[in-house]
Design a protein around this motif. Structure first.
Motif, PDB file in Angstrom:
ATOM      1  N   ALA A 222      -3.099  -1.359   0.810  1.00  0.00           N
ATOM      2  CA  ALA A 222      -2.509  -0.904  -0.239  1.00  0.00           C
ATOM      3  C   ALA A 222      -1.357  -0.376   0.469  1.00  0.00           C
ATOM      4  O   ALA A 222      -1.319   0.184   1.558  1.00  0.00           O
ATOM      5  N   LEU A 223      -0.408   0.233  -0.517  1.00  0.00           N
ATOM      6  CA  LEU A 223       0.633   1.100   0.092  1.00  0.00           C
ATOM      7  C   LEU A 223       0.207   2.555  -0.528  1.00  0.00           C
ATOM      8  O   LEU A 223      -0.054   2.545  -1.542  1.00  0.00           O
ATOM      9  N   TYR A 224       0.105   3.369   0.517  1.00  0.00           N
ATOM     10  CA  TYR A 224      -0.388   4.756   0.285  1.00  0.00           C
ATOM     11  C   TYR A 224       0.819   5.764   0.170  1.00  0.00           C
ATOM     12  O   TYR A 224       1.836   5.585   0.690  1.00  0.00           O
ATOM     13  N   TYR A 225       0.580   6.588  -0.802  1.00  0.00           N
ATOM     14  CA  TYR A 225       1.515   7.550  -1.158  1.00  0.00           C
ATOM     15  C   TYR A 225       0.864   9.015  -1.015  1.00  0.00           C
ATOM     16  O   TYR A 225      -0.281   9.186  -1.432  1.00  0.00           O
ATOM     17  N   CYS A 226       1.573  10.030  -0.641  1.00  0.00           N
ATOM     18  CA  CYS A 226       0.924  11.326  -0.884  1.00  0.00           C
ATOM     19  C   CYS A 226       1.922  12.191  -1.874  1.00  0.00           C
ATOM     20  O   CYS A 226       3.232  11.586  -2.178  1.00  0.00           O
TER      21      CYS A 226
ATOM     22  N   VAL B 150       0.275  10.948 -12.710  1.00  0.00           N
ATOM     23  CA  VAL B 150       1.493  11.453 -13.719  1.00  0.00           C
ATOM     24  C   VAL B 150       1.509  12.946 -13.658  1.00  0.00           C
ATOM     25  O   VAL B 150       2.739  13.704 -14.040  1.00  0.00           O
ATOM     26  N   LEU B 151       0.335  13.702 -13.066  1.00  0.00           N
ATOM     27  CA  LEU B 151       0.472  15.202 -13.148  1.00  0.00           C
ATOM     28  C   LEU B 151       1.230  15.672 -11.729  1.00  0.00           C
ATOM     29  O   LEU B 151       1.575  16.995 -11.674  1.00  0.00           O
ATOM     30  N   TYR B 152       1.669  14.669 -10.924  1.00  0.00           N
ATOM     31  CA  TYR B 152       2.054  15.279  -9.744  1.00  0.00           C
ATOM     32  C   TYR B 152       3.640  15.207  -9.723  1.00  0.00           C
ATOM     33  O   TYR B 152       4.280  14.242 -10.439  1.00  0.00           O
ATOM     34  N   THR B 153       4.606  16.052  -9.041  1.00  0.00           N
ATOM     35  CA  THR B 153       5.718  16.285  -9.267  1.00  0.00           C
ATOM     36  C   THR B 153       6.606  15.555  -7.939  1.00  0.00           C
ATOM     37  O   THR B 153       7.660  14.940  -8.354  1.00  0.00           O
ATOM     38  N   TYR B 154       6.193  15.789  -6.862  1.00  0.00           N
ATOM     39  CA  TYR B 154       6.952  15.066  -5.759  1.00  0.00           C
ATOM     40  C   TYR B 154       6.232  14.305  -4.809  1.00  0.00           C
ATOM     41  O   TYR B 154       4.704  14.191  -4.957  1.00  0.00           O
ATOM     42  N   TRP B 155       6.776  13.088  -4.543  1.00  0.00           N
ATOM     43  CA  TRP B 155       6.290  11.791  -3.875  1.00  0.00           C
ATOM     44  C   TRP B 155       6.594  11.730  -2.344  1.00  0.00           C
ATOM     45  O   TRP B 155       7.873  12.069  -2.250  1.00  0.00           O
ATOM     46  N   GLY B 156       5.807  11.288  -1.589  1.00  0.00           N
ATOM     47  CA  GLY B 156       6.321  10.893  -0.557  1.00  0.00           C
ATOM     48  C   GLY B 156       6.827   9.197  -0.639  1.00  0.00           C
ATOM     49  O   GLY B 156       6.843   8.452  -1.662  1.00  0.00           O
ATOM     50  N   GLN B 157       7.185   8.692   0.460  1.00  0.00           N
ATOM     51  CA  GLN B 157       8.097   7.512   0.537  1.00  0.00           C
ATOM     52  C   GLN B 157       7.139   6.306   0.550  1.00  0.00           C
ATOM     53  O   GLN B 157       7.484   5.140   0.143  1.00  0.00           O
ATOM     54  N   GLY B 158       5.799   6.477   0.767  1.00  0.00           N
ATOM     55  CA  GLY B 158       4.853   5.460   0.792  1.00  0.00           C
ATOM     56  C   GLY B 158       4.829   4.937   2.275  1.00  0.00           C
ATOM     57  O   GLY B 158       5.507   4.669   2.988  1.00  0.00           O
ATOM     58  N   THR B 159       3.530   4.476   2.423  1.00  0.00           N
ATOM     59  CA  THR B 159       3.368   3.851   3.923  1.00  0.00           C
ATOM     60  C   THR B 159       2.342   2.773   3.666  1.00  0.00           C
ATOM     61  O   THR B 159       1.218   3.005   2.819  1.00  0.00           O
ATOM     62  N   GLN B 160       2.570   1.555   4.285  1.00  0.00           N
ATOM     63  CA  GLN B 160       1.616   0.297   4.147  1.00  0.00           C
ATOM     64  C   GLN B 160       0.254   0.564   5.131  1.00  0.00           C
ATOM     65  O   GLN B 160       0.525   0.775   6.356  1.00  0.00           O
ATOM     66  N   VAL B 161      -0.666   0.161   4.550  1.00  0.00           N
ATOM     67  CA  VAL B 161      -1.852   0.129   5.378  1.00  0.00           C
ATOM     68  C   VAL B 161      -2.615  -1.191   4.984  1.00  0.00           C
ATOM     69  O   VAL B 161      -2.793  -1.851   3.831  1.00  0.00           O
ATOM     70  N   THR B 162      -2.814  -2.071   6.055  1.00  0.00           N
ATOM     71  CA  THR B 162      -3.184  -3.271   5.910  1.00  0.00           C
ATOM     72  C   THR B 162      -4.533  -3.772   6.929  1.00  0.00           C
ATOM     73  O   THR B 162      -4.531  -3.450   8.092  1.00  0.00           O
ATOM     74  N   VAL B 163      -5.546  -3.925   6.009  1.00  0.00           N
ATOM     75  CA  VAL B 163      -6.804  -4.197   6.942  1.00  0.00           C
ATOM     76  C   VAL B 163      -7.235  -5.676   6.862  1.00  0.00           C
ATOM     77  O   VAL B 163      -7.522  -6.018   5.835  1.00  0.00           O
ATOM     78  N   SER B 164      -7.177  -6.352   8.027  1.00  0.00           N
ATOM     79  CA  SER B 164      -7.260  -7.619   8.147  1.00  0.00           C
ATOM     80  C   SER B 164      -8.028  -8.153   9.385  1.00  0.00           C
ATOM     81  O   SER B 164      -7.284  -7.436  10.569  1.00  0.00           O
ATOM     82  N   SER B 165      -8.434  -8.992   9.632  1.00  0.00           N
ATOM     83  CA  SER B 165      -8.940  -9.545  10.904  1.00  0.00           C
ATOM     84  C   SER B 165      -7.902 -10.562  11.295  1.00  0.00           C
ATOM     85  O   SER B 165      -8.233 -11.221  12.365  1.00  0.00           O
TER      86      SER B 165
ATOM     87  N   SER C  43       3.780   9.650   7.446  1.00  0.00           N
ATOM     88  CA  SER C  43       3.831   8.730   8.739  1.00  0.00           C
ATOM     89  C   SER C  43       2.546   8.162   8.996  1.00  0.00           C
ATOM     90  O   SER C  43       1.407   8.757   8.059  1.00  0.00           O
ATOM     91  N   GLY C  44       2.420   7.291   9.895  1.00  0.00           N
ATOM     92  CA  GLY C  44       1.017   6.718  10.025  1.00  0.00           C
ATOM     93  C   GLY C  44       1.098   5.233   9.400  1.00  0.00           C
ATOM     94  O   GLY C  44       1.887   4.762   8.775  1.00  0.00           O
ATOM     95  N   GLY C  45      -0.379   4.899   9.209  1.00  0.00           N
ATOM     96  CA  GLY C  45      -0.215   3.489   8.520  1.00  0.00           C
ATOM     97  C   GLY C  45      -0.231   2.374   9.504  1.00  0.00           C
ATOM     98  O   GLY C  45      -0.002   2.660  10.610  1.00  0.00           O
ATOM     99  N   GLY C  46      -0.415   1.153   9.146  1.00  0.00           N
ATOM    100  CA  GLY C  46      -0.041  -0.067   9.963  1.00  0.00           C
ATOM    101  C   GLY C  46      -1.169  -1.174   9.615  1.00  0.00           C
ATOM    102  O   GLY C  46      -1.927  -1.023   8.695  1.00  0.00           O
TER     103      GLY C  46
END
Length: 129
Positions: A94-98, A114-129, A7-10
């Motif tokens: 970028a699209l951020y994943y845990c 490649v060493l990680y086993t489980y992944w979150g669904q991803g959340t978009q972070v956009t930095v723009s004026s 959760s989070g991002g935006g």
């Protein structure tokens, strides 16, 4: 079933802050290392930060590009890992994943997705004026 829910991002202006959350279900953070990754369009997935399994004390790692601006932390009781992102820059967009992997890393391998086993669904972070 082991899951990571993000959760989070935006959208935020340059210099602003965001906090991402990654909540684990089906496992405890005490025995898993958690990493944050990001992927911008046309670029490879890159490691942003990681916090190790805490059974014998956690360690944290950061990519050079985010040191001093991002902070990773975790709340074992809530099985949640946070990525506090301050002084955000347009290049942080970028699209951020845990992601999670059992145990601690040997050496400096935390950034190898490649060493990680489980992944979150991803959340978009956009930095723009």
């Amino acid at each position: 079933q082991l899951q990571l829910v993000q959760s989070g991002g935006g959208l935020v202006q340059p210099g602003g802050s965001l906090r991402l959350s990654c909540t684990a279900s089906g496992f405890t953070l005490e025995y898993y290392s958690i990493g944050w990754f990001r992927q911008a369009p046309g670029k490879e997935r890159e490691g942003v930060s990681a916090i190790s399994a805490s059974a014998s004390g956690s360690t944290t790692d950061y990519a050079d590009s985010v040191k001093g601006r991002f902070t990773i932390s975790k709340d074992n009781a809530k099985t949640t890992v946070y990525l506090q992102m301050d002084n955000l820059k347009p290049e942080d967009t970028a699209l951020y994943y845990c992601a999670a992997v059992a145990g601690k890393f040997a050496g400096n391998n935390w950034h190898r997705h490649v060493l990680y086993t489980y992944w979150g669904q991803g959340t978009q972070v956009t930095v723009s004026s």
